[in-house]
Design an enzyme around this catalytic site. Structure first.
Site, PDB file in Angstrom:
ATOM      1  N   CYS B 400       0.812  -1.215   0.000  1.00 12.06           N
ATOM      2  CA  CYS B 400       0.000   0.000   0.000  1.00 12.06           C
ATOM      3  C   CYS B 400       0.841   1.258   0.000  1.00 12.06           C
ATOM      4  O   CYS B 400       0.518   2.237  -0.698  1.00 12.06           O
ATOM      5  CB  CYS B 400      -0.949  -0.017   1.179  1.00 12.06           C
ATOM      6  N   HIS B 444      -2.040   0.840   7.183  1.00 11.21           N
ATOM      7  CA  HIS B 444      -2.351   1.067   5.778  1.00 11.21           C
ATOM      8  C   HIS B 444      -1.899   2.484   5.407  1.00 11.21           C
ATOM      9  O   HIS B 444      -1.714   3.329   6.276  1.00 11.21           O
ATOM     10  CB  HIS B 444      -3.858   0.899   5.566  1.00 11.21           C
ATOM     11  N   ASP B 459      -7.825   5.693  -2.415  1.00 15.47           N
ATOM     12  CA  ASP B 459      -6.976   4.569  -2.012  1.00 15.47           C
ATOM     13  C   ASP B 459      -6.593   3.751  -3.237  1.00 15.47           C
ATOM     14  O   ASP B 459      -7.395   2.952  -3.721  1.00 15.47           O
ATOM     15  CB  ASP B 459      -7.722   3.684  -0.997  1.00 15.47           C
TER      16      ASP B 459
END
Lengths: 302, 649
Positions: B400, B444, B459
């Site tokens: 991520c 994250h 995202d």
């Protein structure tokens, strides 16, 4: 049939005076299909008891005096060669009778003792590979002399275990012995005993014994009693055979009292006679110390 | 007598030990008084084997108590209490005649043993105190053990072995309140997200299975896609590593909107954060109201007033809309481009040219990640100086933080202010316990870009690995990678389950015990006052239930199930008489003896009773049992009046 059995009991009491308790216990043992070990001095009426029992119940009766040279064959019988017919035929020994009085059993050699005890347990004998059933009912009354141990082979505990009851007639009380002396016609009285109960009726009564009811609570009490003897150092443990014997004889006792169920009192009544010779083989029959200890130490919540 | 003397010696020794152990609580003259009293007791024990009269002890006690009371101010309340307690114990011993008088003394001694721990936590002294405990247990045994029982070392050893695991479990698992005088200890390494984000920092966090925080929602748990827990903003990029802007750590907090409820839908929740030694805490979207122990920064981040060194719980209320852009300066800050990563910058400019509208540009980036062969992996290849270039055009494999970092740079190149947000995404919802557990592994990183006056959330990982967002990290990873994440003991289902249970237990502890503060108390009382009636019913119900349980226990203790019913019935009615029954005697035999002693009517009654009793017990006769019950009920009073004379037997 029970009333007839009580007649038997009454007439036995007329022959053996002052011993109603022992007579009842002997009958109880007979009903429970057990064998009886009488431990008494000579002349206490052991033979009379056995004979009277056989007579009043219409059973065939034999008496064997055990000596140290008695052989198994003398007891169970043997195949004898008949020169006339040129073949073997079986000569039945005294064991082929319904009531067998084995007098002074501890005088015989262990081999002969074993032969008898095997017959008692199996209710059959094997001779030369042939198995022959013993008559039914088969009731052994063995006696042993507690005092004169010279030249005897005492029964080991494993063989004592084969006897359901061990009893002692003991001395009669004053009144009974007085009576005995006054009417010194013991033998004649014995012959006067008539058959009150035939073999079939006795068999039927014996078959009623297992049907006497024993409640779970009672069995628990019995087991507590038996268990108490185990894991102790001052006595031999009671085997499951012993607990079976206690229950069966208690049932027979209840039947004699004309009840259809066993009570705790029945168990307590028969317990010393069933247990004592198993708890301590060396004890004498008058002594019930260890079984009393067990009875005292087992709480009875019944 | 011997036993009694031994008990006395044990107690004397014990009280002397108390006197020494509690020395700090006594001034010299108090100690001397106690010593004198103990000596007196010793003397009376050894030389006369008597005790002082109660009167004398009372007078001494009153005098000493008054003296102690005068000394109260000097000694302080705690010390005074200890003095009084020891005084009571010593005086009791002084006046002791009968053993039964001494029963409560054992308990006072146990309490005094506990008190010793107030003054001493030293290990060696603890050994002495434990010895005192054993001495007291011995006296306890001497006092309460039935006659004829003897203490066998084998039995003691067995009892100790049995209790040892329990004792260990208590020691290890029993939750401990932090002592209030605790001095802040040396700095403990902080856990959680740090103030820099380089490719790899999150990968490390993901391998950490420990709890980050728990959340309770007022009105049900929101959908998983909404659970973006913001913790840090990374706005400075040096070409390889993202860093928090130093300006952010300043103390200009947004004023909490008091009273005014925003028009937007809000989400109320409570977060219980684990100790992290950091100030940064967690919040969803745009928090606007919080409990007093945390502050909301203008950027929408929540900060603790001081580094979180122990579990902290705070209340938040969030608007489900992006955070507002604060100033032009903030936008400029997020447009800065470091040197390097030329390819990425060119790509960004190219995208801008193709999609002048911001939403279209975002879609283009998302579809770029989706359509090109990009991989989501926990173990990406190492990247060089131009890390973003290498990731975007070479390795195409990342986590991520790689995607967020690349996207933010692309957006900046396209002239859109963008930053990387670090935090947590998702969490494990435990419906039974009603809380969401967020672990470190849920760490994250995603992107926020300025559009229409707000920091919109984007995202990129969701484009590459939608499972990561929709279900969990584990689903987004391959089996091998998952294997990497779990240590061997975590694969053991039993241990894992145990750990889960412990975590839940810990949760309840923190909510109900640690988190139970003044506010909760006040709330509770208010609720009690409001719902008094409902509570009354509840209380009545609980009381009845407790009484039932006690009654049941008592009943079960009383009536041993081993006794048959008929026996129980009879023995209940004839309990007074049955004291005379020898334990081994059958009840019916005893009753027959009893019947012998009675006159006609009672004798008949007893004989009838025996008959039905024997039938019920030995013949399992139900009719006889009910007859027995009937007889007992009918003649209860007659039976109770019967008298058994032991002489007649």
């Amino acid at each position: 049939m029970l009333t007839q059995l009580h007649h038997v009991e009454q007439s036995l009491n007329q022959v053996i005076l002052g011993k109603p308790r022992q007579i009842r216990l002997a009958l109880c043992c007979l009903l429970a299909e057990g064998h009886l070990l009488l431990e008494d001095l000579p002349g206490m009426g052991k033979t009379t008891l056995a004979h009277a029992l056989a007579n009043s119940l219409g059973l065939s009766y034999r008496r064997v005096q055990f000596t140290n040279d008695l052989l198994p064959g003398d007891l169970v019988g043997m195949n004898i060669y008949d020169t006339r017919s040129q073949q073997f035929h079986f000569q039945a020994g005294p064991v082929f009778s319904q009531v067998l009085l084995a007098d002074e059993i501890n005088r015989a050699s262990p081999k002969t003792q074993s032969a008898l005890l095997e017959a008692m347990e199996e209710k059959q004998v094997s001779i030369d590979g042939e198995t022959r059933p013993l008559p039914k009912p088969f009731f052994v009354i063995a006696t042993q002399n507690p005092l004169f141990h010279a030249g005897t082979s005492p029964l080991p505990e494993s063989q004592l275990d084969r006897f359901m009851f061990r009893l002692s007639l003991g001395f009669p009380d004053h009144q009974a012995e007085h009576q005995l002396l006054k009417h010194d016609n013991n033998q004649s009285r014995l012959t006067l005993l008539t058959e009150q109960l035939n073999t079939e009726q006795l068999r039927a009564l014996q078959q009623q014994v297992p049907q006497v009811h024993a409640s779970d609570a009672l069995l628990d009490y019995l087991l507590a009693l038996v268990n108490n003897s185990r894991h102790r150092s001052d006595m031999l443990p009671l085997s499951p055979r012993a607990s079976k014997a206690i229950l069966r004889s208690a049932k027979a006792f209840a039947l004699l009292e004309e009840r259809s169920y066993v009570s705790a009192a029945d168990v307590q009544q028969v317990f010393p006679y069933v247990a004592e010779h198993r708890l301590d083989p060396a004890s004498s029959a008058q002594d019930s110390r260890l079984s009393q200890v067990l009875l005292q130490q087992t709480p009875c919540q019944l | 007598m011997l036993k009694q003397k031994r008990l006395m010696v044990v107690w004397l020794g014990l009280q002397l030990a108390f006197l020494l152990l509690l020395q700090e609580a006594f001034t010299l003259w108090v100690s001397l008084i106690f010593a004198a009293l103990l000596l007196t007791r010793f003397a009376t024990l050894v030389y006369a084997n008597t005790s002082l009269s109660l009167k004398a002890v009372n007078v001494i006690g009153a005098c000493v108590a008054v003296a102690l009371l005068f000394n109260l101010k000097q000694a302080g309340v705690l010390n005074f209490m200890l003095q009084i307690l020891l005084l009571a114990a010593v005086l009791r011993l002084l006046a002791l005649r009968q053993l039964f008088e001494a029963r409560q003394l054992v308990w006072v001694h146990y309490f005094l043993i506990g008190c010793c721990f107030i003054l001493h936590q030293n290990m060696l002294v603890a050994l002495v105190i434990i010895t005192a405990l054993f001495a007291n247990m011995y006296s306890h045994y001497l006092l309460f053990a039935p006659a004829g029982s003897n203490l066998k070392p084998a039995n003691i050893a067995r009892a100790t072995l049995i209790i040892l695991p329990l004792w260990l479990a208590m020691f290890l698992l029993f939750p401990r309140l932090p002592p209030f005088w605790q001095i802040p200890t040396a700095k403990v390494a902080s856990t959680g997200l740090s103030d820099t984000l380089d490719p790899g920092s999150i990968e490390q966090l993901v391998q950490d299975d420990s709890l980050a925080f728990r959340v309770e929602f007022e009105n049900g748990v929101p959908e998983r896609q909404l659970l973006y827990w913001r913790a840090r903003l990374y706005e400075d990029f040096d070409g390889r590593r993202w860093q928090e802007n130093p300006l952010r750590s300043g103390s200009n907090y947004r004023n909490v909107h008091q009273g005014a409820t925003p028009a937007e839908a809000t989400l109320d929740y409570r977060i219980i954060a684990e100790a992290s030694q950091q100030r940064s805490l967690f919040a969803l979207a745009n928090p606007w109201q919080s409990s007093a122990n945390v502050n909301i920064a203008p950027s929408g981040l929540v900060l603790a007033t001081k580094p979180v060194s122990q579990r902290t719980s705070y209340q938040l209320s969030s608007q489900l809309q992006p955070v507002a852009v604060l100033s032009e300066q903030e936008q400029q800050l997020n447009l800065r481009l470091p040197a390097g990563n030329e390819q990425t910058l060119a790509f960004g400019r190219q995208l801008k040219a193709q999609h002048p509208q911001v939403p279209a540009l975002i879609d283009a980036i998302a579809s770029h990640f989706r359509q090109q062969p990009y991989f989501y992996s926990l173990t990406p290849p190492l990247l060089g100086a131009n890390s973003v270039d290498q990731f975007l055009f070479d390795s195409r494999t990342g986590f991520c933080s790689h995607y967020a970092s690349a996207t933010a740079l692309l957006l900046r190149a396209a002239g859109i202010p963008a930053r990387v947000v670090g935090g947590y995404q998702g969490g494990d919802w435990h419906p039974e316990q009603g809380y969401l557990a967020v672990r470190q592994r849920e760490a994250h990183a995603w992107v926020e870009y300025a559009d229409q006056g707000r920091w919109q959330q984007f995202d990129p990982t969701a484009a590459v690995a939608p499972q990561r967002i929709l279900s969990s990290l584990d689903d987004a990873l391959s089996a091998e990678q998952r294997q990497l994440l779990t240590s061997p003991w975590q694969r053991n289902a039993l241990l894992n389950n145990l750990r889960q249970q412990l975590m839940h237990l810990d949760y309840y502890w923190s909510v109900w015990v640690l988190g139970f503060n003044d506010d909760n108390q006040r709330d509770l009382w208010q609720q009690v006052r409001q719902n008094l009636q409902r509570f009354a019913y509840g209380l009545a119900f609980i009381t009845v239930l407790a009484l039932l349980v006690v009654a049941l226990l008592w009943w079960r203790r009383r009536e041993r199930p081993t006794q048959p019913q008929a026996y129980r019935l009879l023995s209940k009615t004839l309990s007074a008489m049955l004291r005379h029954k020898p334990a081994h005697q059958p009840l019916s035999a005893f009753l027959r003896m009893l019947a012998e002693q009675q006159q006609n009517e009672q004798r008949q009654l007893l004989l009838a009773l025996i008959t039905s009793y024997e039938l019920a017990l030995f013949n399992d006769d139900a009719a006889a049992l009910s007859a027995l019950k009937q007889q007992l009920k009918q003649h209860r009073n007659t039976l109770r009046r019967l008298h058994f004379s032991a002489q007649n037997t």
